[in-house]
Design a protein around this motif. Structure first.
Motif, PDB file in Angstrom:
ATOM      1  N   PHE A 194       0.790  -1.230   0.000  1.00  0.00           N
ATOM      2  CA  PHE A 194       0.000   0.000   0.000  1.00  0.00           C
ATOM      3  C   PHE A 194       0.824   1.284   0.000  1.00  0.00           C
ATOM      4  N   ASP A 195       2.121   1.192   0.239  1.00  0.00           N
ATOM      5  CA  ASP A 195       2.996   2.363   0.127  1.00  0.00           C
ATOM      6  C   ASP A 195       3.581   2.499  -1.273  1.00  0.00           C
ATOM      7  N   GLU A 196       3.371   1.521  -2.119  1.00  0.00           N
ATOM      8  CA  GLU A 196       3.906   1.502  -3.478  1.00  0.00           C
ATOM      9  C   GLU A 196       3.409   2.743  -4.235  1.00  0.00           C
ATOM     10  N   PRO A 197       4.283   3.450  -4.953  1.00  0.00           N
ATOM     11  CA  PRO A 197       3.905   4.726  -5.596  1.00  0.00           C
ATOM     12  C   PRO A 197       2.714   4.627  -6.552  1.00  0.00           C
ATOM     13  N   ASN A 198       2.617   3.583  -7.338  1.00  0.00           N
ATOM     14  CA  ASN A 198       1.470   3.453  -8.250  1.00  0.00           C
ATOM     15  C   ASN A 198       0.171   3.284  -7.466  1.00  0.00           C
ATOM     16  N   TYR A 199       0.206   2.538  -6.383  1.00  0.00           N
ATOM     17  CA  TYR A 199      -0.982   2.386  -5.551  1.00  0.00           C
ATOM     18  C   TYR A 199      -1.365   3.740  -4.953  1.00  0.00           C
ATOM     19  N   GLN A 200      -0.389   4.439  -4.394  1.00  0.00           N
ATOM     20  CA  GLN A 200      -0.651   5.735  -3.762  1.00  0.00           C
ATOM     21  C   GLN A 200      -1.234   6.744  -4.751  1.00  0.00           C
ATOM     22  N   ALA A 201      -0.818   6.674  -6.018  1.00  0.00           N
ATOM     23  CA  ALA A 201      -1.268   7.638  -7.036  1.00  0.00           C
ATOM     24  C   ALA A 201      -2.576   7.238  -7.713  1.00  0.00           C
ATOM     25  N   GLY A 202      -3.069   6.029  -7.462  1.00  0.00           N
ATOM     26  CA  GLY A 202      -4.340   5.616  -8.047  1.00  0.00           C
ATOM     27  C   GLY A 202      -4.233   4.835  -9.340  1.00  0.00           C
ATOM     28  N   VAL A 203      -3.048   4.315  -9.671  1.00  0.00           N
ATOM     29  CA  VAL A 203      -2.911   3.485 -10.871  1.00  0.00           C
ATOM     30  C   VAL A 203      -3.698   2.190 -10.713  1.00  0.00           C
ATOM     31  N   TYR A 204      -3.706   1.642  -9.512  1.00  0.00           N
ATOM     32  CA  TYR A 204      -4.318   0.328  -9.275  1.00  0.00           C
ATOM     33  C   TYR A 204      -5.741   0.446  -8.753  1.00  0.00           C
ATOM     34  N   ARG A 205      -6.582  -0.495  -9.192  1.00  0.00           N
ATOM     35  CA  ARG A 205      -7.972  -0.526  -8.710  1.00  0.00           C
ATOM     36  C   ARG A 205      -8.116  -1.405  -7.474  1.00  0.00           C
ATOM     37  N   ASP A 206      -7.264  -2.443  -7.361  1.00  0.00           N
ATOM     38  CA  ASP A 206      -7.312  -3.283  -6.177  1.00  0.00           C
ATOM     39  C   ASP A 206      -6.011  -4.053  -6.027  1.00  0.00           C
ATOM     40  N   VAL A 207      -5.884  -4.710  -4.872  1.00  0.00           N
ATOM     41  CA  VAL A 207      -4.669  -5.446  -4.542  1.00  0.00           C
ATOM     42  C   VAL A 207      -5.054  -6.804  -3.974  1.00  0.00           C
ATOM     43  N   LEU A 208      -4.455  -7.854  -4.513  1.00  0.00           N
ATOM     44  CA  LEU A 208      -4.547  -9.186  -3.928  1.00  0.00           C
ATOM     45  C   LEU A 208      -3.254  -9.383  -3.154  1.00  0.00           C
ATOM     46  N   LEU A 209      -3.346  -9.520  -1.843  1.00  0.00           N
ATOM     47  CA  LEU A 209      -2.183  -9.710  -0.989  1.00  0.00           C
ATOM     48  C   LEU A 209      -2.421 -10.953  -0.145  1.00  0.00           C
ATOM     49  N   ARG A 210      -1.597 -11.971  -0.352  1.00  0.00           N
ATOM     50  CA  ARG A 210      -1.765 -13.245   0.350  1.00  0.00           C
ATOM     51  C   ARG A 210      -0.406 -13.801   0.754  1.00  0.00           C
TER      52      ARG A 210
END
Length: 183
Positions: free
Chosen positions: A69-85
């Motif tokens: 969630f600190d990843e720059p693309n995530y922070q800027a809104g590039v991604y719509r969701d994250v699968l983290l397992r």
């Protein structure tokens, strides 16, 4: 602890993704020693990015959430969701150890999303095309939630066949490429 993190792109975010490429790589450089596999996924055209996969060995779930969630693309809104397992590296190697090398042949991310009895825990007998392979697990590492594989295969259906179809709620197959800074 090993974790699979798959960020899925938001529609219309390609230009923003391009603008943040250096920031993304610089962020990932900080995790180079912990990286098991990484790389973008693509639409059927093989050119349009659809997501970003990272498999990393981190101290705990809190560190994994921070990574995702600190990843720059995530922070800027590039991604719509994250699968983290949580994930278990059943091959015991990184993508850089794959005998097939970084280029050549179709490469795919195969995600089997499970429910119920665990499936495909053993590494398939035909390991030649496996780049990475292992179960997706709950945060405590106990409950099986599916299986993830990086596969070199001739086509998406051949890649999908690495998993037992009737044991999963859904099996996703995404075109994938070895990631990282260009050499």
């Amino acid at each position: 602890m090993e974790f699979l993190c798959y960020h899925r792109d938001r529609r219309g975010s390609l230009a923003l993704r391009g603008e943040l490429l250096e920031e993304h790589w610089s962020y990932m450089d900080r995790y180079a020693a912990e990286m098991i596999a990484r790389g973008p996924t693509f639409a059927d055209d093989g050119d349009t990015p659809t997501g970003s996969l990272h498999i990393v060995d981190l101290p705990d779930s809190a560190a994994a959430r921070s990574f995702a969630f600190d990843e720059p693309n995530y922070q800027a809104g590039v991604y719509r969701d994250v699968l983290l397992r949580r994930w278990r590296n059943t091959l015991g190697r990184t993508m850089w150890d794959f005998p097939g090398g970084r280029t050549g042949g179709g490469r795919y991310l195969v995600l089997g999303l499970g429910a119920g009895q665990a499936a495909d825990l053993a590494v398939p007998s035909d390991r030649d095309g496996l780049i990475a392979y292992g179960p997706l697990l709950s945060d405590d590492g106990v409950t099986w939630l599916g299986t993830a594989a990086l596969v070199q295969a001739s086509d998406p259906e051949t890649a999908r066949a690495v998993l037992t179809p009737h044991r999963y709620v859904d099996i996703e197959v995404h075109r994938w490429a070895f990631g990282g800074r260009p050499s």
